[in-house]
Motif scaffolding. Structure first.
Motif, PDB file in Angstrom:
ATOM      1  N   ASP A   1      35.581  17.245  31.729  1.00 49.00           N
ATOM      2  CA  ASP A   1      36.697  16.558  31.086  1.00 49.00           C
ATOM      3  C   ASP A   1      36.169  15.316  30.371  1.00 49.00           C
ATOM      4  OD1 ASP A   1      39.851  16.323  31.073  1.00 49.00           O
ATOM      5  OD2 ASP A   1      39.066  14.311  31.488  1.00 49.00           O
ATOM      6  N   LEU A   2      36.573  15.124  29.130  1.00 52.50           N
ATOM      7  CA  LEU A   2      36.078  14.009  28.323  1.00 52.50           C
ATOM      8  C   LEU A   2      36.826  12.704  28.564  1.00 52.50           C
ATOM      9  CD1 LEU A   2      35.488  15.966  25.020  1.00 52.50           C
ATOM     10  CD2 LEU A   2      33.726  14.705  26.268  1.00 52.50           C
ATOM     11  N   GLY A   3      37.933  12.758  29.240  1.00 52.41           N
ATOM     12  CA  GLY A   3      38.667  11.535  29.539  1.00 52.41           C
ATOM     13  C   GLY A   3      39.091  10.757  28.309  1.00 52.41           C
ATOM     14  N   GLY A   4      39.390  11.471  27.229  1.00 50.08           N
ATOM     15  CA  GLY A   4      39.830  10.811  26.011  1.00 50.08           C
ATOM     16  C   GLY A   4      38.710  10.385  25.075  1.00 50.08           C
ATOM     17  N   ARG A   5      37.443  10.536  25.517  1.00 48.96           N
ATOM     18  CA  ARG A   5      36.315  10.154  24.680  1.00 48.96           C
ATOM     19  C   ARG A   5      35.939  11.262  23.710  1.00 48.96           C
ATOM     20  NH1 ARG A   5      35.116   8.767  29.944  1.00 48.96           N
ATOM     21  NH2 ARG A   5      33.926  10.689  30.250  1.00 48.96           N
ATOM     22  N   ARG A   6      35.240  10.905  22.640  1.00 49.99           N
ATOM     23  CA  ARG A   6      34.684  11.907  21.743  1.00 49.99           C
ATOM     24  C   ARG A   6      33.451  12.520  22.402  1.00 49.99           C
ATOM     25  NH1 ARG A   6      33.616   9.462  15.909  1.00 49.99           N
ATOM     26  NH2 ARG A   6      33.031  11.647  15.606  1.00 49.99           N
ATOM     27  N   PRO A   7      33.203  13.813  22.223  1.00 48.07           N
ATOM     28  CA  PRO A   7      31.974  14.388  22.767  1.00 48.07           C
ATOM     29  C   PRO A   7      30.762  13.796  22.052  1.00 48.07           C
ATOM     30  CG  PRO A   7      33.071  15.964  21.314  1.00 48.07           C
ATOM     31  CD  PRO A   7      34.020  14.816  21.494  1.00 48.07           C
ATOM     32  N   VAL A   8      29.698  13.570  22.792  1.00 49.71           N
ATOM     33  CA  VAL A   8      28.456  13.069  22.199  1.00 49.71           C
ATOM     34  C   VAL A   8      27.582  14.281  21.881  1.00 49.71           C
ATOM     35  CG1 VAL A   8      26.497  11.521  22.458  1.00 49.71           C
ATOM     36  CG2 VAL A   8      28.657  10.997  23.609  1.00 49.71           C
ATOM     37  N   THR A   9      27.409  14.570  20.605  1.00 51.88           N
ATOM     38  CA  THR A   9      26.691  15.767  20.176  1.00 51.88           C
ATOM     39  C   THR A   9      25.245  15.429  19.817  1.00 51.88           C
ATOM     40  OG1 THR A   9      27.285  15.523  17.847  1.00 51.88           O
ATOM     41  CG2 THR A   9      28.877  16.645  19.288  1.00 51.88           C
ATOM     42  N   ARG A  10      24.545  16.411  19.298  1.00 46.05           N
ATOM     43  CA  ARG A  10      23.147  16.211  18.888  1.00 46.05           C
ATOM     44  C   ARG A  10      23.029  15.739  17.443  1.00 46.05           C
ATOM     45  NH1 ARG A  10      20.311  21.686  21.436  1.00 46.05           N
ATOM     46  NH2 ARG A  10      20.938  21.320  23.621  1.00 46.05           N
ATOM     47  N   SER A  11      24.113  15.678  16.723  1.00 42.41           N
ATOM     48  CA  SER A  11      24.046  15.453  15.282  1.00 42.41           C
ATOM     49  C   SER A  11      24.400  14.036  14.844  1.00 42.41           C
ATOM     50  CB  SER A  11      24.984  16.444  14.575  1.00 42.41           C
ATOM     51  OG  SER A  11      26.327  16.264  15.016  1.00 42.41           O
ATOM     52  N   GLY A  12      24.489  13.097  15.785  1.00 43.51           N
ATOM     53  CA  GLY A  12      24.954  11.765  15.428  1.00 43.51           C
ATOM     54  C   GLY A  12      23.882  10.705  15.253  1.00 43.51           C
ATOM     55  N   ALA A  13      22.596  11.061  15.340  1.00 41.59           N
ATOM     56  CA  ALA A  13      21.531  10.064  15.205  1.00 41.59           C
ATOM     57  C   ALA A  13      21.402   9.609  13.762  1.00 41.59           C
ATOM     58  CB  ALA A  13      20.202  10.653  15.688  1.00 41.59           C
TER      59      ALA A  13
ATOM     60  N   PRO B   1      19.144   6.687  11.023  1.00 42.13           N
ATOM     61  CA  PRO B   1      17.996   5.779  10.892  1.00 42.13           C
ATOM     62  C   PRO B   1      18.352   4.355  11.310  1.00 42.13           C
ATOM     63  CG  PRO B   1      18.121   7.230   8.985  1.00 42.13           C
ATOM     64  CD  PRO B   1      19.383   7.462   9.788  1.00 42.13           C
ATOM     65  N   GLY B   2      17.407   3.712  11.982  1.00 37.33           N
ATOM     66  CA  GLY B   2      17.619   2.356  12.462  1.00 37.33           C
ATOM     67  C   GLY B   2      18.072   2.287  13.904  1.00 37.33           C
ATOM     68  N   GLN B   3      18.475   3.422  14.477  1.00 37.15           N
ATOM     69  CA  GLN B   3      18.900   3.445  15.867  1.00 37.15           C
ATOM     70  C   GLN B   3      17.698   3.639  16.790  1.00 37.15           C
ATOM     71  OE1 GLN B   3      21.902   6.584  15.724  1.00 37.15           O
ATOM     72  NE2 GLN B   3      23.510   5.069  15.366  1.00 37.15           N
ATOM     73  N   VAL B   4      17.931   3.485  18.092  1.00 40.37           N
ATOM     74  CA  VAL B   4      16.849   3.620  19.065  1.00 40.37           C
ATOM     75  C   VAL B   4      17.074   4.846  19.939  1.00 40.37           C
ATOM     76  CG1 VAL B   4      16.387   1.152  19.116  1.00 40.37           C
ATOM     77  CG2 VAL B   4      17.978   2.132  20.791  1.00 40.37           C
TER      78      VAL B   4
ATOM     79  N   ILE C   1      14.758   5.915  15.459  1.00 38.08           N
ATOM     80  CA  ILE C   1      15.147   6.905  14.465  1.00 38.08           C
ATOM     81  C   ILE C   1      14.783   6.384  13.081  1.00 38.08           C
ATOM     82  CG2 ILE C   1      17.042   8.275  13.526  1.00 38.08           C
ATOM     83  CD1 ILE C   1      16.462   8.880  16.446  1.00 38.08           C
ATOM     84  N   ALA C   2      14.188   7.244  12.256  1.00 36.42           N
ATOM     85  CA  ALA C   2      13.792   6.869  10.908  1.00 36.42           C
ATOM     86  C   ALA C   2      14.188   7.967   9.919  1.00 36.42           C
ATOM     87  CB  ALA C   2      12.278   6.626  10.856  1.00 36.42           C
ATOM     88  N   GLU C   3      14.005   7.679   8.660  1.00 35.11           N
ATOM     89  CA  GLU C   3      14.200   8.694   7.633  1.00 35.11           C
ATOM     90  C   GLU C   3      13.106   9.741   7.753  1.00 35.11           C
ATOM     91  OE1 GLU C   3      16.619   8.870   5.458  1.00 35.11           O
ATOM     92  OE2 GLU C   3      17.516   6.868   5.428  1.00 35.11           O
ATOM     93  N   GLY C   4      13.455  10.981   7.509  1.00 33.91           N
ATOM     94  CA  GLY C   4      12.465  12.044   7.551  1.00 33.91           C
ATOM     95  C   GLY C   4      12.908  13.184   8.442  1.00 33.91           C
ATOM     96  N   GLN C   5      11.936  13.848   9.060  1.00 37.21           N
ATOM     97  CA  GLN C   5      12.265  14.977   9.919  1.00 37.21           C
ATOM     98  C   GLN C   5      11.226  15.146  11.015  1.00 37.21           C
ATOM     99  OE1 GLN C   5      12.314  18.404   7.357  1.00 37.21           O
ATOM    100  NE2 GLN C   5      10.123  18.331   6.935  1.00 37.21           N
TER     101      GLN C   5
ATOM    102  N   GLY D   1      19.221  15.516  10.996  1.00 39.80           N
ATOM    103  CA  GLY D   1      18.499  15.350   9.750  1.00 39.80           C
ATOM    104  C   GLY D   1      17.692  14.070   9.699  1.00 39.80           C
ATOM    105  N   VAL D   2      17.029  13.734  10.813  1.00 44.61           N
ATOM    106  CA  VAL D   2      16.281  12.481  10.897  1.00 44.61           C
ATOM    107  C   VAL D   2      14.891  12.738  11.477  1.00 44.61           C
ATOM    108  CG1 VAL D   2      18.365  11.080  11.168  1.00 44.61           C
ATOM    109  CG2 VAL D   2      17.189  11.967  13.213  1.00 44.61           C
ATOM    110  N   ARG D   3      14.093  11.677  11.485  1.00 47.21           N
ATOM    111  CA  ARG D   3      12.778  11.686  12.111  1.00 47.21           C
ATOM    112  C   ARG D   3      12.855  10.819  13.367  1.00 47.21           C
ATOM    113  NH1 ARG D   3       7.152   9.906   9.119  1.00 47.21           N
ATOM    114  NH2 ARG D   3       6.142   8.828  10.869  1.00 47.21           N
ATOM    115  N   ILE D   4      12.283  11.310  14.452  1.00 45.88           N
ATOM    116  CA  ILE D   4      12.234  10.553  15.697  1.00 45.88           C
ATOM    117  C   ILE D   4      10.804  10.118  15.937  1.00 45.88           C
ATOM    118  CG2 ILE D   4      12.572  10.639  18.196  1.00 45.88           C
ATOM    119  CD1 ILE D   4      14.841  12.596  17.765  1.00 45.88           C
ATOM    120  N   GLU D   5      10.604   8.822  16.082  1.00 42.59           N
ATOM    121  CA  GLU D   5       9.272   8.260  16.315  1.00 42.59           C
ATOM    122  C   GLU D   5       9.190   7.750  17.748  1.00 42.59           C
ATOM    123  OE1 GLU D   5       8.865   5.271  13.328  1.00 42.59           O
ATOM    124  OE2 GLU D   5       8.435   6.724  11.732  1.00 42.59           O
ATOM    125  N   LEU D   6       8.280   8.321  18.530  1.00 46.16           N
ATOM    126  CA  LEU D   6       8.126   7.952  19.927  1.00 46.16           C
ATOM    127  C   LEU D   6       6.875   7.096  20.123  1.00 46.16           C
ATOM    128  CD1 LEU D   6       8.936  11.332  21.740  1.00 46.16           C
ATOM    129  CD2 LEU D   6      10.485   9.439  21.226  1.00 46.16           C
TER     130      LEU D   6
END
Length: 343
Positions: free
Chosen positions: A141-153, A155-158, A317-321, A257-262
């Motif tokens: 049950d989401l309890g009124g929240r939006r589901p957190v999907t894989r497509s929301g990353a 650029p500029g996020q961590v 998260i950065a631009e790229g793939q 549609g982003v690049r992840i830098e670890l």
């Protein structure tokens, strides 16, 4: 006594008698279908299949461990969407010579793992099969929240993780290397079925670090509250790490549609992983980056959010793939159902 001695309906009655039902279950086992409440008006659903010899081995894990593990990997999928797990349903196939003690331990494992998140085992089905097969469906049950999907990353996020990484893979490597003896017991005090071999070091002495890692393979310990907690914090993308961090983060990179830098230096290598790596001549970072089954949570957050423990920032998260480690594209895979075996 075996399940064959009980018969189908005796087995069903035995299982149902060990499973209390929570408030979300309006009608539990006993009818053609269960009835659950859905306060949010939406239901989050996930399903998994576990097959003996591929996902688990009864000579490596107790019935209790297998029940805990099967429940955990489904409940963590629900939490990774930002939802609160409410119930699971279990399809169980097993040979007729499975003992009732093993069945009780399996049932108790499901029950106890669900109890950690306030969920119920609300029903299922059984059948005879040549090996143990488990099909588990989890609801949330989401309890009124939006589901957190894989497509929301964006650029500029961590990128951050919560939970153990590499422990289950190290434990599996220890088991595959033969670091077990004939008398392992794993599970609660009442469970002594289906787990043979005690964990030993090369010199024959029991080592706590080996036990921790082998237990991590047998029974993951997801940080369930971190899933809905991440949603409340403002996570824009999330998943549970079941098939390896690199592979799973690759799904976020592709969907967003982003690049992840670890940053490889961001991953702490604890004494257990370090000792196991020395014993096996392995690289602990390889287990951390490509090992699955720990069911940690990996999430993406806006950079201005202050993350509480146990969240650990591991990249950005950065631009790229694709997924890059130390500036280089990393295509190392994780778990593949048609190429790998966890048992």
């Amino acid at each position: 006594m075996t399940v064959g001695d009980l018969g189908e309906f005796g087995v069903i009655g035995r299982i149902a008698g060990r499973l209390p039902q929570g408030a979300a279950v309006l009608l539990g086992p006993g009818d053609d279908a269960a009835v659950l409440s859905a306060p949010d008006g939406r239901v989050v659903v996930s399903t998994d299949l576990l097959i003996e010899g591929r996902h688990f081995r009864r000579n490596w894990s107790s019935g209790y461990d297998i029940g805990r593990k099967a429940a955990a990997q489904n409940l963590s999928d629900i939490a990774a969407m930002g939802a609160d797990p409410t119930a699971i349903f279990v399809g169980l196939g097993m040979p007729a010579d499975v003992t009732t003690d093993w069945l009780d331990a399996l049932t108790d494992g499901f029950r106890d793992e669900c109890a950690l998140v306030g969920a119920s085992v609300a029903g299922g089905d059984i059948s005879r099969s040549d090996t143990v097969v488990l099909g588990v469906t989890a609801l949330g049950d989401l309890g009124g929240r939006r589901p957190v999907t894989r497509s929301g990353a964006r650029p500029g996020q961590v990128v951050a993780v919560a939970g153990r990484l590499g422990h289950a893979a190290a434990g599996l490597a220890l088991l595959q290397a033969g670091r077990v003896g004939p008398d392992v017991v794993s599970g609660p005090p009442a469970d002594r079925s289906g787990a043979e071999g005690r964990v030993v070091a090369g010199d024959g002495e029991i080592e706590e670090w080996l036990s921790v890692l082998v237990d991590a393979h047998r029974r993951p310990r997801p940080t369930y509250a971190c899933g809905p907690g991440a949603a409340r914090l403002g996570a824009t993308a999330m998943l549970d790490v079941s098939d390896g961090l690199l592979q799973d983060l690759g799904h976020i990179a592709e969907a967003s549609g982003v690049r992840i830098e670890l940053d490889p230096d961001a991953f702490p290598v604890g004494p257990a992983l370090a000792e196991a790596a020395r014993a096996l001549g392995a690289d602990p970072l390889e287990w951390i980056l490509t090992g699955g089954d720990d069911h940690a949570f990996a999430a993406v957050f806006p950079s201005d959010i202050r993350l509480p423990d146990p969240w650990l920032v591991i990249g950005r998260i950065a631009e790229g793939q694709g997924v890059h480690v130390a500036g280089r594209a990393d295509t190392r895979g994780g778990w593949d159902h048609f190429r790998n075996s966890r048992g």
